[in-house]
Design a protein around this motif. Sequence first.
Motif, PDB file in Angstrom:
ATOM      1  N   GLN A 134      -7.638  62.355  47.865  1.00 23.44           N
ATOM      2  CA  GLN A 134      -8.255  61.297  47.413  1.00 23.44           C
ATOM      3  C   GLN A 134      -8.100  61.557  45.789  1.00 23.44           C
ATOM      4  N   TRP A 135      -8.306  62.496  45.299  1.00 18.43           N
ATOM      5  CA  TRP A 135      -7.903  62.745  43.844  1.00 18.43           C
ATOM      6  C   TRP A 135      -6.639  62.551  43.702  1.00 18.43           C
ATOM      7  N   GLU A 136      -5.652  63.163  44.313  1.00 13.44           N
ATOM      8  CA  GLU A 136      -4.141  62.845  44.227  1.00 13.44           C
ATOM      9  C   GLU A 136      -3.800  61.402  43.937  1.00 13.44           C
ATOM     10  N   ALA A 137      -4.301  61.002  45.057  1.00 14.03           N
ATOM     11  CA  ALA A 137      -3.886  59.384  45.223  1.00 14.03           C
ATOM     12  C   ALA A 137      -4.408  58.939  44.041  1.00 14.03           C
ATOM     13  N   SER A 138      -5.523  59.166  43.537  1.00  9.37           N
ATOM     14  CA  SER A 138      -6.243  58.364  41.998  1.00  9.37           C
ATOM     15  C   SER A 138      -5.151  58.866  40.928  1.00  9.37           C
ATOM     16  N   PHE A 139      -4.704  60.042  40.826  1.00  2.77           N
ATOM     17  CA  PHE A 139      -3.876  60.387  39.726  1.00  2.77           C
ATOM     18  C   PHE A 139      -2.380  59.867  39.904  1.00  2.77           C
ATOM     19  N   SER A 140      -2.068  59.583  41.073  1.00  4.34           N
ATOM     20  CA  SER A 140      -0.770  59.110  41.387  1.00  4.34           C
ATOM     21  C   SER A 140      -0.730  57.596  40.895  1.00  4.34           C
ATOM     22  N   ILE A 141      -1.784  56.923  40.887  1.00  4.34           N
ATOM     23  CA  ILE A 141      -1.806  55.735  40.217  1.00  4.34           C
ATOM     24  C   ILE A 141      -2.271  55.608  38.831  1.00  4.34           C
ATOM     25  N   GLY A 142      -2.140  56.759  38.223  1.00  2.00           N
ATOM     26  CA  GLY A 142      -2.299  56.940  36.710  1.00  2.00           C
ATOM     27  C   GLY A 142      -3.421  56.953  36.277  1.00  2.00           C
ATOM     28  N   MET A 143      -4.577  57.284  37.187  1.00  6.55           N
ATOM     29  CA  MET A 143      -6.007  57.560  36.850  1.00  6.55           C
ATOM     30  C   MET A 143      -6.037  58.708  35.951  1.00  6.55           C
ATOM     31  N   SER A 144      -7.320  58.798  34.867  1.00  6.69           N
ATOM     32  CA  SER A 144      -7.610  59.928  34.417  1.00  6.69           C
ATOM     33  C   SER A 144      -8.929  60.734  35.139  1.00  6.69           C
ATOM     34  N   TYR A 145      -9.055  62.026  34.853  1.00  7.70           N
ATOM     35  CA  TYR A 145     -10.248  62.675  35.926  1.00  7.70           C
ATOM     36  C   TYR A 145     -11.359  61.783  36.017  1.00  7.70           C
ATOM     37  N   ARG A 146     -11.762  61.187  34.812  1.00 13.29           N
ATOM     38  CA  ARG A 146     -13.047  60.519  34.529  1.00 13.29           C
ATOM     39  C   ARG A 146     -12.961  59.109  35.426  1.00 13.29           C
ATOM     40  N   GLN A 147     -11.646  58.525  35.416  1.00 11.79           N
ATOM     41  CA  GLN A 147     -11.576  57.369  36.268  1.00 11.79           C
ATOM     42  C   GLN A 147     -11.651  57.502  37.726  1.00 11.79           C
ATOM     43  N   ALA A 148     -11.159  58.898  37.958  1.00 11.96           N
ATOM     44  CA  ALA A 148     -10.928  59.104  39.351  1.00 11.96           C
ATOM     45  C   ALA A 148     -12.353  59.439  40.094  1.00 11.96           C
ATOM     46  N   LEU A 149     -13.118  60.198  39.040  1.00 12.14           N
ATOM     47  CA  LEU A 149     -14.248  60.577  39.702  1.00 12.14           C
ATOM     48  C   LEU A 149     -15.396  59.467  39.752  1.00 12.14           C
ATOM     49  N   LYS A 150     -15.313  58.499  38.708  1.00 10.28           N
ATOM     50  CA  LYS A 150     -16.250  57.394  38.770  1.00 10.28           C
ATOM     51  C   LYS A 150     -15.868  56.336  39.696  1.00 10.28           C
ATOM     52  N   ARG A 151     -14.582  55.890  40.084  1.00  7.73           N
ATOM     53  CA  ARG A 151     -14.118  54.924  40.897  1.00  7.73           C
ATOM     54  C   ARG A 151     -13.963  55.407  42.388  1.00  7.73           C
TER      55      ARG A 151
ATOM     56  N   VAL B  76       1.154  63.777  30.435  1.00  4.85           N
ATOM     57  CA  VAL B  76       1.135  63.938  31.751  1.00  4.85           C
ATOM     58  C   VAL B  76       0.939  62.313  32.364  1.00  4.85           C
ATOM     59  N   ILE B  77      -0.424  61.917  31.988  1.00  6.40           N
ATOM     60  CA  ILE B  77      -0.825  60.641  32.461  1.00  6.40           C
ATOM     61  C   ILE B  77       0.372  59.425  32.490  1.00  6.40           C
ATOM     62  N   GLN B  78       0.824  59.408  31.043  1.00  6.82           N
ATOM     63  CA  GLN B  78       1.968  58.665  30.650  1.00  6.82           C
ATOM     64  C   GLN B  78       3.145  58.708  31.650  1.00  6.82           C
ATOM     65  N   PHE B  79       3.322  59.917  31.511  1.00  3.94           N
ATOM     66  CA  PHE B  79       4.871  60.087  32.325  1.00  3.94           C
ATOM     67  C   PHE B  79       4.584  59.979  33.977  1.00  3.94           C
ATOM     68  N   ARG B  80       3.427  60.224  34.264  1.00  3.14           N
ATOM     69  CA  ARG B  80       3.100  60.029  35.951  1.00  3.14           C
ATOM     70  C   ARG B  80       3.433  58.453  36.138  1.00  3.14           C
ATOM     71  N   SER B  81       2.929  57.663  35.254  1.00  4.67           N
ATOM     72  CA  SER B  81       3.016  56.145  35.544  1.00  4.67           C
ATOM     73  C   SER B  81       4.464  55.704  35.675  1.00  4.67           C
ATOM     74  N   LEU B  82       5.225  56.592  35.559  1.00  5.95           N
ATOM     75  CA  LEU B  82       6.960  56.101  35.643  1.00  5.95           C
ATOM     76  C   LEU B  82       7.325  56.337  37.087  1.00  5.95           C
ATOM     77  N   THR B  83       6.377  57.126  38.002  1.00  9.95           N
ATOM     78  CA  THR B  83       6.594  57.211  39.352  1.00  9.95           C
ATOM     79  C   THR B  83       5.589  56.873  40.278  1.00  9.95           C
ATOM     80  N   GLY B  84       5.992  56.278  41.400  1.00 12.68           N
ATOM     81  CA  GLY B  84       4.941  55.884  42.375  1.00 12.68           C
ATOM     82  C   GLY B  84       4.916  56.870  43.729  1.00 12.68           C
ATOM     83  N   MET B  85       3.811  57.193  44.050  1.00 11.96           N
ATOM     84  CA  MET B  85       3.937  58.250  45.106  1.00 11.96           C
ATOM     85  C   MET B  85       3.555  57.796  46.402  1.00 11.96           C
ATOM     86  N   VAL B  86       3.921  58.069  47.626  1.00 10.13           N
ATOM     87  CA  VAL B  86       3.635  57.639  48.604  1.00 10.13           C
ATOM     88  C   VAL B  86       3.219  58.970  49.764  1.00 10.13           C
ATOM     89  N   PHE B  87       2.094  58.990  50.234  1.00  7.33           N
ATOM     90  CA  PHE B  87       1.757  60.493  50.627  1.00  7.33           C
ATOM     91  C   PHE B  87       2.008  60.308  52.301  1.00  7.33           C
TER      92      PHE B  87
END
Lengths: 236, 244
Positions: A134-151, B76-87
């Motif tokens: 769940q953390w990783e999915a949040s990060f993978s759509i660009g969330m910060s730690y705070r956003q992931a925690l909160k949302r 990192v957050i900016q760079f991450r936005s360049l990729t989409g991940m499917v788990f």
Amino acid sequence: MAKMYQSNSSFIDEKMIRFFDIAQSSLLPLLEGALYYTIPLTFISFCIGLILAVLSAIARISTIKIFQKISRVYVSIIRGTPLLVQLFIIFYGLPNIGIILDPFPSAIIGFSLNVGAYGSEIIRAAILSIPKGQWEASFSIGMSYRQALKRIILPQASRVSVPPLSNTFISLVKDTSLASLVLVTEMFRKAQQIAARENEFLLLYAEAGLIYWVICFLLSIIQMKIENRLERYIAK
Amino acid sequence: MVRVTNLIKQFGELEVLKGMELNIEKGKIVVLIGPSGSGKTTFLRCLNVLETPTSGIVEIDQKVLDFSNSVSKKAVIQFRSLTGMVFQNYNLFPHMTALGNVMEGPVTVKKIPKQLAQKKAEELLQKVGLANKMNDYPFQLSGGQQQRVGIARALAMEPKVMLFDEPTSALDPELVGEVLKVMEDLAKDGMTMIVVTHEMRFAKDVADEVIFMDGGHIVEQGPPEQIFNRPQEARTRQFLRVLE
Ligand SMILES: Nc1ncnc2c1ncn2[C@@H]1O[C@H](COP(=O)(O)OP(=O)(O)OP(=O)(O)O)[C@@H](O)[C@H]1O
Ligand SMILES: [Mg+2]
């Protein structure tokens, strides 16, 4: 012989009448105590306590050492000392260093700190129980730690915490009877006062106990309903 | 579009990626195969910076992150936005509907107004064939439907490259097709994709290039017909034989 039996029987009758009389006339003051003190004390302390609990849990899982430490010490102190001692320190102890609080706010502070500490452990465990994915999915759509925690994490963690927090809540209802010892005129103190006046201890304490039981019984029904509803919205 | 130079990832003593090199042009589909533990997942996670590589350079869409130096959280957050991940196991947010899952990134991260985000999310869900499931929660969806939501959720952030880590391996066989179909459509639309999969039919039909990985580096790479019909390396031949 027959006469004696009769007088004895009328003595018992009289006693019964008096018994029901007191039971009846004390019901309203007791319910008032519950309504004006026990229930508000429970709700207010629980709400403040929950905020403390969430903050303390977040501090505990943060990577910042000093936050972790503060949270750890707080939880350790509160869980490691009797609630009654805490209440006495706040109400009878603090005046010695010039901090004088009324009974009700003293009780609120004591109970809130208590809920905060026990809740902190519950919420921390709930946060840790949410799968890493769940953390990783949040990060993978660009969330910060705070956003992931909160949302993402806290909404799920709060659902996981409903059962143990409900137990804390129900315990709190009962624990508020301790506030009688710092002079809050909540239900149990009312019971003590009436019992002393009427010399009917068993009756009044049993009556108070019965009211606590009814409140807790109703709460446990509500708890069950909420749990059934929320269970399916948690990642496995 | 994607260029990886000497990418190394260590977990403590264990070196999992031993200098990966990769170059992918825009719109190309690369399928990554290899035995269990060869580092496929770790490689994708490094591209998405869910793992921080020990060293190496990753360039995506002309943006460069050099892991030999320390990188800031913001970078990192900016760079991450360049990729989409499917788990592999979808990792949908269980407390949100399909629509909520897809809208979450645009609304929370990109601060796009709700209405606009919803419209876009609806389009994406339509595209993955879930127009009639928008308001369902993940627990109400089949695995294949969940994974399609997962794809839509990643697409909503408009990534330059899509990363798939065994997107169908948690699915019942009869549900694999619907997910692969969505991925094929995506490939046709010109998306650049890196796909870890055991679906050799997908690799043969859709991939522009197949990479065989073992022990943390690339053993062999080339067009699918080369890798599957005329593999050069003994290790590749052995792996493919076991697969059949
Ligand atoms: N967080 C971690 N800490 C330590 N070792 C790890 C970690 N993640 C992966 N590894 C190790 O790295 C190696 C490569 O793992 P990885 O998951 O990338 O392989 P894979 O090719 O995806 O395998 P599979 O086909 O089974 O998914 C394995 O030996 C694994 O044990
Ligand atoms: Mg893997």
